[in-house]
Design a protein around this motif. Structure first.
Motif, PDB file in Angstrom:
ATOM      1  N   ALA A  73       0.846  -1.209   0.000  1.00 37.71           N
ATOM      2  CA  ALA A  73       0.000   0.000   0.000  1.00 37.71           C
ATOM      3  C   ALA A  73       0.873   1.247   0.000  1.00 37.71           C
ATOM      4  O   ALA A  73       0.614   2.203  -0.732  1.00 37.71           O
ATOM      5  N   LYS A  74       1.941   1.217   0.771  1.00 37.82           N
ATOM      6  CA  LYS A  74       2.824   2.382   0.861  1.00 37.82           C
ATOM      7  C   LYS A  74       3.474   2.667  -0.494  1.00 37.82           C
ATOM      8  O   LYS A  74       3.502   3.808  -0.955  1.00 37.82           O
ATOM      9  N   LEU A  75       3.960   1.618  -1.146  1.00 34.22           N
ATOM     10  CA  LEU A  75       4.632   1.877  -2.426  1.00 34.22           C
ATOM     11  C   LEU A  75       3.645   2.259  -3.529  1.00 34.22           C
ATOM     12  O   LEU A  75       4.033   2.852  -4.541  1.00 34.22           O
ATOM     13  N   LEU A  76       2.378   1.954  -3.312  1.00 31.30           N
ATOM     14  CA  LEU A  76       1.355   2.384  -4.283  1.00 31.30           C
ATOM     15  C   LEU A  76       0.762   3.758  -3.910  1.00 31.30           C
ATOM     16  O   LEU A  76      -0.167   4.233  -4.565  1.00 31.30           O
ATOM     17  N   GLY A  77       1.289   4.355  -2.854  1.00 29.47           N
ATOM     18  CA  GLY A  77       0.817   5.693  -2.470  1.00 29.47           C
ATOM     19  C   GLY A  77      -0.502   5.672  -1.720  1.00 29.47           C
ATOM     20  O   GLY A  77      -1.221   6.676  -1.684  1.00 29.47           O
ATOM     21  N   PRO A  91      -2.994   2.051   8.021  1.00 33.93           N
ATOM     22  CA  PRO A  91      -2.509   0.748   7.550  1.00 33.93           C
ATOM     23  C   PRO A  91      -3.091   0.402   6.183  1.00 33.93           C
ATOM     24  O   PRO A  91      -4.226   0.764   5.873  1.00 33.93           O
ATOM     25  N   GLY A  92      -2.306  -0.349   5.405  1.00 33.76           N
ATOM     26  CA  GLY A  92      -2.672  -0.566   4.010  1.00 33.76           C
ATOM     27  C   GLY A  92      -3.750  -1.610   3.781  1.00 33.76           C
ATOM     28  O   GLY A  92      -4.448  -1.574   2.763  1.00 33.76           O
ATOM     29  N   GLY A  93      -3.893  -2.558   4.740  1.00 42.25           N
ATOM     30  CA  GLY A  93      -4.824  -3.667   4.532  1.00 42.25           C
ATOM     31  C   GLY A  93      -6.233  -3.226   4.135  1.00 42.25           C
ATOM     32  O   GLY A  93      -6.763  -3.669   3.114  1.00 42.25           O
ATOM     33  N   PRO A  94      -6.853  -2.335   4.910  1.00 42.33           N
ATOM     34  CA  PRO A  94      -8.230  -1.944   4.576  1.00 42.33           C
ATOM     35  C   PRO A  94      -8.332  -1.262   3.203  1.00 42.33           C
ATOM     36  O   PRO A  94      -9.332  -1.449   2.494  1.00 42.33           O
TER      37      PRO A  94
END
Ligand code: KG4
Ligand code: ZN
Length: 420
Positions: free
Chosen positions: A205-209, A213-216
């Motif tokens: 999620a972080k590298l996709l901007g 937290p990226g999960g949701p």
């Protein structure tokens, strides 16, 4: 008034400060969670020093709120429980120090709980709460005539083991959980060698901007992409290097030994994160990811609280396909190895718990596969999937009955293992 079987539990192992009051490990009277997401979001992950500082700020109001919502006073409690590990050392210490002080001041016993055991008991707590409504739970049998809480009649009968997958930001572990005569016994069956599944979600999620937290975010956006567009693959894990005595590479891998584990039940999520990064570079998606982060989270025009619709508006079809394919591969790998273990061990019951257990695709596919194999699968409610203190109180109850109390010198154990 003491003797109702009330446990106040405190959880501070990572980035949530939580307190709960649970009656007899089976009835949640209150569960308060103060999330630090907004503090860590701008860094794209948990910053340990900030976590400790936020726990220090939150612990007193959170415990007070838990007691007030449960409508109980300290004098009504029977024990104090606290997460003693695994987790961030400084974060754990805040909860432990506060719990020890409370136990000392009130004269109540202190119970140390392993965070992973807590996640397993989140599912069991849900089951006990619904069984209680139908009068089936052995946990809810009344105290003796004199009001004493004794182990007899208050614990589950030694029964069939469950296969538990604990899948969160810090852990991806498979256990066989046995209810024995007076407590629970855990055997480690498999685990990740490097990143936890939730960690892979957060890093991708972080590298996709996308946000933290990226999960949701990935869970919601994956619904709009083609899960078969990018064929990510997990290769069979080779344990030779690890078995040769090399140190595990990450914090997640340190919490349990792997020497005797079947390689078919071992996970590795660092490779898929690199594969997603390569795909992003190869297809020149990085500028788009940076524009998305700017539009959603850091730019002057960024909304105060971005919604899934906001995020969707910044994603092209190729990115949505990448997100859906990443999730499909991760859930597929969790599914394949969990059910391989289920078959090999003959387990008839699967529990899936931890933050990633909130994932919709995971729930749907595990439920379908369990039905196909005629085994049962259970998940906690969404609120009990991520970190909370009700699960810690639930895990503490059998220890309370067994008089398994912590010493006043209890300390944080950041790499505390569960089971053998
Ligand atoms: O159990 P938890 O609150 O904390 C740990 O013990 O780590 O789990 C947090 C993790 C994060 O990595 C977060 O991205 C992930 O759980 N998570 C999800 C979802 N909700 C939370 N992952 C996938 N899908 C979700 N819906
Ligand atoms: Zn957790």
């Amino acid at each position: 008034m003491r003797g109702r079987g009330l446990i106040l539990a405190i959880e501070s192992s990572c980035d949530e400060t939580a307190a709960a009051v649970v009656e007899r490990g089976a009835r949640t009277l209150s569960s308060v969670v103060a999330s630090q997401i907004s503090t860590h979001a701008r860094y794209g992950g948990v910053v340990p020093e900030l976590a400790s500082r936020e726990h220090l700020r939150a612990i007193v109001p959170v415990v007070r709120a838990a007691l007030a919502q449960a409508n109980v006073a300290l004098a009504d409690l029977d024990a104090i429980a606290v997460t003693s590990g695994p987790g961030l050392a400084g974060a754990l210490l805040v909860g432990i120090t506060y719990a020890k002080a409370l136990a000392f001041a009130t004269g109540l016993p202190l119970i140390a709980v392993n965070h992973l055991e807590g996640h397993i008991h989140a599912v069991l707590l849900n089951e006990r709460e619904s069984a209680k409504e139908t009068g089936l739970s052995p946990y809810m049998q009344p105290p003796n005539e004199d009001g004493a809480l004794t182990p007899e009649g208050n614990l589950p009968a030694a029964g069939e083991p469950s296969l538990a997958l604990v899948v969160s930001g810090g852990h991806t572990h498979l256990y066989l959980a046995h209810p024995t005569a007076n407590t629970w016994h855990y055997v480690l069956i498999g685990r990740t060698l490097d990143d936890a599944a939730g960690e892979a979600y957060d890093k991708v999620a972080k590298l996709l901007g996308l946000g933290y937290p990226g999960g949701p975010w990935i869970d919601a956006l994956a619904l709009h992409g083609n899960p078969r567009a990018v064929p990510f693959a997990f290769s069979q894990i080779k344990t030779k290097l690890h078995l040769a005595g090399k140190a595990p590479r990450t914090k997640a891998a340190k919490t349990a030994p792997i020497a005797n584990l079947d390689p078919h039940f071992l996970f590795s999520f660092s490779g898929i994160k690199t594969a997603v990064l390569r795909y992003v570079e190869l297809h020149n998606l990085r500028p788009e990811a940076e524009a998305r982060r700017e539009a959603l989270f850091t730019g002057l025009d960024a909304p105060a609280q971005p919604t899934v619709e906001d995020a969707l508006a910044t994603c092209d079809p190729q990115t949505l396909d990448l997100i859906a394919s990443f999730q499909h591969a991760v859930v597929g790998d969790l599914l394949k190895k969990t059910f391989a273990a289920q078959e090999s061990l003959g387990a008839r019951r699967i529990l899936v718990t931890g933050g990633v257990a909130a994932n919709r695709e995971l729930r749907r596919r595990f439920t379908a596969e369990a039905a196909r194999r005629s085994v049962s699968v259970a998940f906690p409610t969404l609120a009990l999937s991520t970190d909370n203190a009700a699960m810690i109180a639930a895990a503490a109850w059998p220890r309370f009955l067994a008089r398994d109390f912590a010493s006043p010198s209890l300390s944080a154990d950041p790499s505390l293992a569960l089971g053998g």
